[in-house]
Design a protein around this motif. Structure first.
Motif, mmCIF file in Angstrom:
data_model
loop_
_atom_site.group_PDB
_atom_site.id
_atom_site.type_symbol
_atom_site.label_atom_id
_atom_site.label_comp_id
_atom_site.label_asym_id
_atom_site.label_seq_id
_atom_site.Cartn_x
_atom_site.Cartn_y
_atom_site.Cartn_z
ATOM 1 N N UNK A 277 0.601 -1.340 0.175
ATOM 2 C CA UNK A 277 -0.111 -0.016 -0.003
ATOM 3 C C UNK A 277 0.802 1.606 -0.161
ATOM 4 N N UNK A 278 1.939 1.201 0.363
ATOM 5 C CA UNK A 278 2.886 2.539 0.239
ATOM 6 C C UNK A 278 2.895 3.228 -1.028
ATOM 7 N N UNK A 279 2.671 2.406 -1.977
ATOM 8 C CA UNK A 279 3.025 2.929 -3.421
ATOM 9 C C UNK A 279 1.575 3.905 -3.679
ATOM 10 N N UNK A 280 0.610 3.885 -2.926
ATOM 11 C CA UNK A 280 -0.363 4.663 -2.956
ATOM 12 C C UNK A 280 -0.287 6.145 -2.790
ATOM 13 N N UNK A 281 0.685 6.451 -2.061
ATOM 14 C CA UNK A 281 0.941 7.964 -1.522
ATOM 15 C C UNK A 281 1.350 8.720 -2.637
ATOM 16 N N UNK A 282 0.844 9.892 -2.877
ATOM 17 C CA UNK A 282 1.156 10.842 -3.624
ATOM 18 C C UNK A 282 2.570 11.437 -3.677
ATOM 19 N N UNK A 283 2.989 11.809 -2.480
ATOM 20 C CA UNK A 283 4.256 12.304 -2.099
ATOM 21 C C UNK A 283 5.560 11.139 -2.163
ATOM 22 N N UNK A 284 6.258 11.313 -2.887
ATOM 23 C CA UNK A 284 7.491 10.306 -3.068
ATOM 24 C C UNK A 284 7.976 9.894 -1.765
ATOM 25 N N UNK A 285 8.237 10.949 -0.850
ATOM 26 C CA UNK A 285 8.902 10.854 0.603
ATOM 27 C C UNK A 285 7.693 10.117 1.309
ATOM 28 N N UNK A 286 6.324 10.301 1.277
ATOM 29 C CA UNK A 286 5.509 9.369 2.068
ATOM 30 C C UNK A 286 5.533 8.024 1.583
ATOM 31 N N UNK A 287 5.982 7.782 0.174
ATOM 32 C CA UNK A 287 6.115 6.471 -0.161
ATOM 33 C C UNK A 287 7.095 5.683 0.434
ATOM 34 N N UNK A 288 8.427 6.678 0.521
ATOM 35 C CA UNK A 288 9.687 6.242 1.257
ATOM 36 C C UNK A 288 9.596 5.608 2.923
ATOM 37 N N UNK A 289 8.743 6.648 3.413
ATOM 38 C CA UNK A 289 8.512 6.466 4.834
ATOM 39 C C UNK A 289 7.462 5.468 4.778
ATOM 40 N N UNK A 290 6.559 5.271 4.050
ATOM 41 C CA UNK A 290 5.573 4.232 4.074
ATOM 42 C C UNK A 290 6.181 2.781 3.888
ATOM 43 N N UNK A 291 7.311 2.702 3.146
ATOM 44 C CA UNK A 291 7.915 1.635 2.814
ATOM 45 C C UNK A 291 8.568 1.235 4.129
ATOM 46 N N UNK A 292 9.286 2.013 4.935
ATOM 47 C CA UNK A 292 9.891 1.596 6.212
ATOM 48 C C UNK A 292 8.640 1.228 7.129
ATOM 49 N N UNK A 293 7.551 1.949 7.267
ATOM 50 C CA UNK A 293 6.292 1.431 8.043
ATOM 51 C C UNK A 293 6.068 0.150 7.383
ATOM 52 N N UNK A 294 5.921 0.031 6.321
ATOM 53 C CA UNK A 294 5.425 -1.355 5.900
ATOM 54 C C UNK A 294 6.269 -2.476 6.403
ATOM 55 N N UNK A 295 7.737 -2.377 6.373
ATOM 56 C CA UNK A 295 8.717 -3.252 6.926
ATOM 57 C C UNK A 295 8.479 -3.586 8.133
ATOM 58 N N UNK A 296 8.096 -2.486 8.991
ATOM 59 C CA UNK A 296 7.729 -2.716 10.416
ATOM 60 C C UNK A 296 6.527 -3.621 10.539
ATOM 61 N N UNK A 297 5.683 -3.290 9.781
ATOM 62 C CA UNK A 297 4.485 -4.155 9.869
ATOM 63 C C UNK A 297 4.560 -5.692 9.628
ATOM 64 N N UNK A 298 5.580 -5.916 8.977
ATOM 65 C CA UNK A 298 5.897 -7.396 8.689
ATOM 66 C C UNK A 298 6.547 -8.054 9.929
#
Length: 186
Positions: free
Chosen positions: A58-79
């Motif tokens: 789901x982190x790919x859905x963010x419009x802001x590229x920084x939000x995608x990068x931060x979302x990637x890290x949050x996704x890793x944590x969720x795993x």
């Protein structure tokens, strides 16, 4: 892969792999010339599997590229769920043991980790551009650093026997990224 993730590559025998897969030793050697050949194939399979997971995250859905990068890290944590072998990186586990003794496995792990890091580069580059940044580091180097932090977090989780240390490391990574891009929250 679950046997190797739990016991480690060196400690896992061909007999244990055959038992877990429900195949005979003869069938194993019909498909793989050696345990090392299986190791390379397993890393390649891991890369394909995880590539699909991350491509659909789901982190790919963010419009802001920084939000995608931060979302990637949050996704890793969720795993970080289940036991330590359930969330640690198969390629990271393999390379820790076989980097010197089995060059083919080291190369497969390098491809896996480096290809995964490349999936972050475009978003990092876009975040740098959106913020008018011209740092002395590259999107590639930050993507690889992100992987280094994650792999280190998995090592801490193994050493501590818990996901807590990995979660703390990912939180620090998120704070670092926010500071690096000037998006730190109070």
């Amino acid at each position: 892969m679950s046997v190797i993730r739990t016991k480690g590559y060196s400690a896992t025998t061909v007999e244990e792999l055959c038992a877990a897969a429900g195949v005979t030793k003869g069938a194993f050697f019909h498909h793989f010339k050696s345990k090392d050949a299986l190791g390379v194939a397993a890393v390649e399979h891991w890369s394909e599997m995880t590539g699909t997971v991350f491509a659909n995250a789901p982190y790919h859905d963010h419009a802001d590229p920084l939000d995608r990068v931060l979302g990637y890290a949050a996704f890793r944590k969720s795993l970080l769920t289940g036991g330590v072998p359930d969330f640690t990186c198969f390629a990271g586990t393999m390379v820790q043991e076989a980097y010197e003794s089995v060059p083919a496995i080291r190369e497969a792990c390098d491809r896996s980790i480096s290809e995964h890091a490349r999936t972050l580069e475009a978003d990092i580059e876009a975040a740098m551009h959106a913020r008018g940044m011209s740092p002395d580091w590259t999107a590639k180097s930050l993507a690889l650093h992100t992987q280094a932090v994650l792999q280190g977090a998995f090592i801490l989780a193994k050493a501590k026997g818990s996901a807590d240390a990995a979660a703390d490391s990912i939180d620090h990574l998120i704070r670092y990224l926010e500071l690096l891009f000037g998006a730190a929250k109070n």
